[in-house]
Scaffold this motif. Structure first.
Motif, PDB file in Angstrom:
ATOM      1  N   SER A 128      22.963  49.165  22.427  1.00  0.00           N
ATOM      2  CA  SER A 128      23.286  48.976  23.632  1.00  0.00           C
ATOM      3  C   SER A 128      23.504  50.233  24.333  1.00  0.00           C
ATOM      4  CB  SER A 128      24.550  47.970  24.055  1.00  0.00           C
ATOM      5  OG  SER A 128      24.690  48.093  25.425  1.00  0.00           O
ATOM      6  N   GLY A 129      23.126  50.559  25.544  1.00  0.00           N
ATOM      7  CA  GLY A 129      23.364  51.778  26.102  1.00  0.00           C
ATOM      8  C   GLY A 129      24.340  51.607  27.341  1.00  0.00           C
ATOM      9  N   ALA A 130      24.847  50.211  27.468  1.00  0.00           N
ATOM     10  CA  ALA A 130      25.887  50.046  28.439  1.00  0.00           C
ATOM     11  C   ALA A 130      27.314  51.032  28.379  1.00  0.00           C
ATOM     12  CB  ALA A 130      26.375  48.486  28.192  1.00  0.00           C
ATOM     13  N   LEU A 131      27.565  51.363  29.702  1.00  0.00           N
ATOM     14  CA  LEU A 131      28.469  52.376  29.716  1.00  0.00           C
ATOM     15  C   LEU A 131      30.046  51.582  29.914  1.00  0.00           C
ATOM     16  CD1 LEU A 131      26.577  54.571  32.242  1.00  0.00           C
ATOM     17  CD2 LEU A 131      26.731  55.069  29.871  1.00  0.00           C
ATOM     18  N   GLU A 132      30.906  52.631  29.644  1.00  0.00           N
ATOM     19  CA  GLU A 132      32.406  51.867  29.960  1.00  0.00           C
ATOM     20  C   GLU A 132      32.720  52.006  31.193  1.00  0.00           C
ATOM     21  OE1 GLU A 132      34.866  55.941  29.035  1.00  0.00           O
ATOM     22  OE2 GLU A 132      34.890  54.683  27.551  1.00  0.00           O
ATOM     23  N   GLY A 133      33.577  51.164  31.816  1.00  0.00           N
ATOM     24  CA  GLY A 133      33.760  51.452  33.348  1.00  0.00           C
ATOM     25  C   GLY A 133      34.500  52.384  33.772  1.00  0.00           C
ATOM     26  N   LEU A 134      33.971  52.809  35.280  1.00  0.00           N
ATOM     27  CA  LEU A 134      34.762  53.759  35.945  1.00  0.00           C
ATOM     28  C   LEU A 134      36.049  53.484  36.384  1.00  0.00           C
ATOM     29  CD1 LEU A 134      31.790  55.300  37.915  1.00  0.00           C
ATOM     30  CD2 LEU A 134      32.778  56.279  35.789  1.00  0.00           C
ATOM     31  N   GLY A 135      37.126  54.121  36.368  1.00  0.00           N
ATOM     32  CA  GLY A 135      38.505  54.187  37.018  1.00  0.00           C
ATOM     33  C   GLY A 135      38.258  53.831  38.293  1.00  0.00           C
ATOM     34  N   ALA A 136      37.213  53.871  38.927  1.00  0.00           N
ATOM     35  CA  ALA A 136      37.296  53.412  40.421  1.00  0.00           C
ATOM     36  C   ALA A 136      37.237  51.981  40.701  1.00  0.00           C
ATOM     37  CB  ALA A 136      36.005  54.027  41.117  1.00  0.00           C
ATOM     38  N   VAL A 137      36.706  51.344  39.411  1.00  0.00           N
ATOM     39  CA  VAL A 137      36.968  49.754  39.719  1.00  0.00           C
ATOM     40  C   VAL A 137      38.115  49.531  39.754  1.00  0.00           C
ATOM     41  CG1 VAL A 137      35.973  47.776  38.743  1.00  0.00           C
ATOM     42  CG2 VAL A 137      34.632  49.959  38.803  1.00  0.00           C
ATOM     43  N   GLY A 138      39.057  50.006  38.640  1.00  0.00           N
ATOM     44  CA  GLY A 138      40.265  49.526  38.629  1.00  0.00           C
ATOM     45  C   GLY A 138      41.018  49.939  39.763  1.00  0.00           C
ATOM     46  N   ASP A 139      40.837  50.943  40.515  1.00  0.00           N
ATOM     47  CA  ASP A 139      41.687  51.416  41.730  1.00  0.00           C
ATOM     48  C   ASP A 139      41.278  50.424  42.751  1.00  0.00           C
ATOM     49  OD1 ASP A 139      42.386  53.730  40.363  1.00  0.00           O
ATOM     50  OD2 ASP A 139      40.920  55.121  41.305  1.00  0.00           O
ATOM     51  N   VAL A 140      39.950  50.010  43.070  1.00  0.00           N
ATOM     52  CA  VAL A 140      39.613  49.260  44.006  1.00  0.00           C
ATOM     53  C   VAL A 140      40.383  47.802  43.748  1.00  0.00           C
ATOM     54  CG1 VAL A 140      37.763  47.782  45.060  1.00  0.00           C
ATOM     55  CG2 VAL A 140      37.675  50.385  44.884  1.00  0.00           C
ATOM     56  N   VAL A 141      40.066  47.207  42.379  1.00  0.00           N
ATOM     57  CA  VAL A 141      40.901  45.905  42.363  1.00  0.00           C
ATOM     58  C   VAL A 141      42.399  45.839  42.559  1.00  0.00           C
ATOM     59  CG1 VAL A 141      41.225  44.458  40.230  1.00  0.00           C
ATOM     60  CG2 VAL A 141      38.943  45.348  40.649  1.00  0.00           C
ATOM     61  N   GLY A 142      43.016  47.107  42.023  1.00  0.00           N
ATOM     62  CA  GLY A 142      44.504  47.377  42.197  1.00  0.00           C
ATOM     63  C   GLY A 142      44.815  47.351  43.684  1.00  0.00           C
ATOM     64  N   ALA A 143      43.778  47.911  44.558  1.00  0.00           N
ATOM     65  CA  ALA A 143      44.268  47.807  46.196  1.00  0.00           C
ATOM     66  C   ALA A 143      44.048  46.707  46.597  1.00  0.00           C
ATOM     67  CB  ALA A 143      43.278  49.079  46.582  1.00  0.00           C
ATOM     68  N   LEU A 144      43.477  45.563  46.377  1.00  0.00           N
ATOM     69  CA  LEU A 144      43.048  44.681  46.898  1.00  0.00           C
ATOM     70  C   LEU A 144      44.523  43.718  47.229  1.00  0.00           C
ATOM     71  CD1 LEU A 144      39.950  42.567  45.416  1.00  0.00           C
ATOM     72  CD2 LEU A 144      40.107  44.032  47.417  1.00  0.00           C
ATOM     73  N   SER A 145      44.825  43.090  48.563  1.00  0.00           N
ATOM     74  CA  SER A 145      45.729  42.438  48.781  1.00  0.00           C
ATOM     75  C   SER A 145      45.438  40.795  49.291  1.00  0.00           C
ATOM     76  CB  SER A 145      46.655  43.070  49.952  1.00  0.00           C
ATOM     77  OG  SER A 145      45.849  43.211  51.135  1.00  0.00           O
ATOM     78  N   GLY A 146      46.478  40.174  49.495  1.00  0.00           N
ATOM     79  CA  GLY A 146      46.066  38.975  50.121  1.00  0.00           C
ATOM     80  C   GLY A 146      45.546  38.873  51.483  1.00  0.00           C
ATOM     81  N   ALA A 147      45.995  39.969  52.072  1.00  0.00           N
ATOM     82  CA  ALA A 147      45.452  39.997  53.640  1.00  0.00           C
ATOM     83  C   ALA A 147      43.728  40.472  53.436  1.00  0.00           C
ATOM     84  CB  ALA A 147      46.124  41.399  54.325  1.00  0.00           C
ATOM     85  N   SER A 364      26.948  30.672  44.016  1.00  0.00           N
ATOM     86  CA  SER A 364      27.469  31.565  44.689  1.00  0.00           C
ATOM     87  C   SER A 364      27.908  32.664  43.417  1.00  0.00           C
ATOM     88  CB  SER A 364      28.540  31.149  45.500  1.00  0.00           C
ATOM     89  OG  SER A 364      28.899  32.644  46.101  1.00  0.00           O
ATOM     90  N   CYS A 365      27.497  33.868  43.799  1.00  0.00           N
ATOM     91  CA  CYS A 365      28.042  34.956  43.021  1.00  0.00           C
ATOM     92  C   CYS A 365      29.563  35.108  43.370  1.00  0.00           C
ATOM     93  CB  CYS A 365      27.513  36.267  43.237  1.00  0.00           C
ATOM     94  SG  CYS A 365      25.818  36.384  42.671  1.00  0.00           S
ATOM     95  N   PRO A 366      30.498  35.398  42.276  1.00  0.00           N
ATOM     96  CA  PRO A 366      31.970  35.604  42.442  1.00  0.00           C
ATOM     97  C   PRO A 366      32.206  36.290  43.859  1.00  0.00           C
ATOM     98  CG  PRO A 366      31.530  35.899  40.109  1.00  0.00           C
ATOM     99  CD  PRO A 366      30.189  35.825  40.831  1.00  0.00           C
ATOM    100  N   VAL A 367      33.083  35.846  44.650  1.00  0.00           N
ATOM    101  CA  VAL A 367      33.245  36.282  45.983  1.00  0.00           C
ATOM    102  C   VAL A 367      34.054  37.459  45.880  1.00  0.00           C
ATOM    103  CG1 VAL A 367      34.327  36.104  48.271  1.00  0.00           C
ATOM    104  CG2 VAL A 367      32.646  34.407  47.348  1.00  0.00           C
ATOM    105  N   VAL A 368      35.091  37.512  45.069  1.00  0.00           N
ATOM    106  CA  VAL A 368      36.199  38.594  44.669  1.00  0.00           C
ATOM    107  C   VAL A 368      35.245  39.769  44.016  1.00  0.00           C
ATOM    108  CG1 VAL A 368      38.000  39.470  43.373  1.00  0.00           C
ATOM    109  CG2 VAL A 368      38.131  37.212  44.321  1.00  0.00           C
ATOM    110  N   ASP A 369      34.416  39.594  43.152  1.00  0.00           N
ATOM    111  CA  ASP A 369      33.585  40.644  42.686  1.00  0.00           C
ATOM    112  C   ASP A 369      32.865  41.219  43.990  1.00  0.00           C
ATOM    113  OD1 ASP A 369      34.309  39.806  40.331  1.00  0.00           O
ATOM    114  OD2 ASP A 369      32.375  39.752  39.326  1.00  0.00           O
TER     115      ASP A 369
END
Length: 486
Positions: A128-147, A364-369
């Motif tokens: 497999s040539g699949a790449l490890e995740g970029l930190g940007a993904v964690g940044d965006v997920v961490g910034a999500l809020s209830g609002a 439906s594809c996952p809405v949070v994703d």
């Protein structure tokens, strides 16, 4: 019944020698019996000759002879003089099978949480040539809020066509690349693989002629084969020849006598070769496709992994009518495979047809994703820059390693992507792959990427997991290459 080619059966038998217990003939017989039980090989299929199968599996002919004898004594094989050995079994003849394409992912069921962790804990996995995740993904997920979620929670969460904000974001992505696009031309999918599968389900009937490049993405080959398509390959590649590997003229000649149902292409960062068509080649393809009014599926899944320039790739769709063109894209290759967000761009009519099929298996594809994807679209420039810096360094390291340790091997420097497409002169890479797996190195032979089981002298060698993995595997690959020579 049809005879299954030895190369294809070899790929279905991925990992057979390491599984089960007992001598090799017993393990091979058990693996063939399981293929029959699951109907991965249809009942009545004629198996390769003992000599053919022995060559691609890298075992002695006596091992295959003994395995066939065991199957015959147990009622799973019927041998007739002059007509070969036919496999018996039960189950649906309609079932498709993936030729071991996901074997490396299956191996992770034992508990390793990441590809890197799995690689460090066991044998060298180059499948497999699949790449490890970029930190940007964690940044965006961490910034999500209830609002951020509150407006979505007021609905039922089912968005069959995709989150409106994401559809508009993808449409804007194409507009920025010079391709006029509205949100109703976008269908969000669970990655690009689902998009390709939907296209095959919606547009291909058994017996339809489908033109594919040779080689091409093996996931597309599987999706098209599962629909019973008649695959016609065009093009090819010759390391060092300076050719772009495409053959628009062949499509023009073919369409003059047989009208293909569709043409499947990867113009930018092709999988597995890593090549990208230049502007002149794109013009030739657009002229041939437009002249014959051929329906075109442009797969750009890896296009954002180009290693030249800084901007977004311009799709072939910019030169073709939307009514007869589908463009497949994804964020999973650039940002992270765990982010299952892809899409289809086409006419609203085609999008509606694909959506109808999609809702039958995936409401439906996952809405949070999708919410994460909306925000990641705004970070494309920095993501491209991060990937290009790392992949350029890894590509250079892999090429230096092969020049030093495998000087007879041949390849062209890829324009992008995570792997080298390497010619191993004189070797049968089907046998090489089987021999290497028994020594703890998993690798994909070139024939897996061919509609006609070609490129038996090629390997796809990923460098995206670090040159150290390739360096660890190389002595085994060199040894098995020598053993596999005809």
């Amino acid at each position: 019944m049809a005879k299954i080619p030895a190369a294809r059966l070899s790929r279905l038998l991925t990992g057979w020698s390491a599984e089960g217990s007992g001598p090799l003939p017993r393990r091979l017989a058990d693996a063939l019996r399981e293929l029959a039980e699951r109907a991965d090989v249809a009942p009545g299929t004629t198996l390769p000759s003992q000599r053919e199968l022995a060559l691609v599996l890298g075992v002695s002919r006596s091992t295959v002879t003994a395995a066939y004898s065991l199957l015959e004594s147990e009622g799973w094989l019927e041998s007739r003089r002059g007509s070969g050995s036919r496999l018996r079994g039960s189950g649906s003849l309609e079932r498709g099978v993936g030729e071991g394409r996901l074997a490396s992912f299956d191996a992770r069921a034992g508990g390793a949480e990441t590809a890197g962790e799995a690689a460090s804990q066991g044998p060298a996995d180059l499948t497999s040539g699949a790449l490890e995740g970029l930190g940007a993904v964690g940044d965006v997920v961490g910034a999500l809020s209830g609002a951020d979620l509150a407006p979505l929670l007021r609905g039922d969460g089912y968005v069959p066509y995709g989150l409106p904000a994401l559809r508009e974001g993808v449409a804007a992505y194409y507009r920025a690349a010079g391709v006029p696009t509205d949100a109703d031309q976008i269908l969000v999918t669970s990655g690009s693989q689902q998009a390709v599968w939907l296209v095959a389900q919606a547009l291909v009937d058994p017996g339809d002629t489908v033109v594919v490049e040779n080689p091409t993405y093996r996931g597309a080959l599987e999706a098209l084969r599962s629909r019973g398509a008649r695959l016609v390959p065009v093009g090819g590649d010759r390391p060092g020849a300076g050719d772009d590997g495409s053959d628009a003229a062949a499509v023009r000649r073919l369409a003059a006598s047989v009208r293909p149902r569709l043409v499947y292409l990867q113009p930018a960062v092709h999988n597995p070769t890593g090549r990208s068509l230049d502007d002149a080649a794109l013009r030739r393809w657009a002229a041939a496709l437009g002249e014959r009014e051929l329906f075109t599926v442009e797969d750009t899944a890896c296009a954002e992994l180009g290693l030249a320039g800084d901007g977004a790739p311009v799709p072939l769709a910019a030169r073709l009518p939307s009514a007869s063109t589908i463009t497949v894209g994804t964020l999973s290759k650039l940002f992270w495979g765990g982010l299952r967000v892809g899409w289809v761009r086409s006419s609203p009519q085609v999008v509606a047809r694909l959506a109808k099929i999609k809702t039958s298996v995936d409401l439906s594809c996952p809405v949070v994703d999708q919410l994460v994807a909306v925000r990641l679209l705004g970070r494309l420039p920095e993501a491209r820059a991060a990937r290009r810096a790392v992949l350029r360094e890894q590509r250079a390291g892999a090429e230096e390693l092969l020049r030093r340790r495998a000087p007879r091997w041949e390849w062209d420097t890829p324009a992008g992507g995570p792997a080298l497409w390497v010619r191993v002169p004189g070797a049968d890479t089907e046998a090489l792959a089987q021999l290497a797996r028994r020594r703890g190195v998993a690798v994909v032979p070139g024939s897996a990427f061919s509609a006609v089981d070609g490129f038996r002298d090629r390997l796809r060698l990923p460098y995206a997991h670090g040159v150290d993995v390739l360096e660890r595997a190389l002595p085994t690959l060199l040894e098995c290459a020598e053993r596999s020579r005809a």
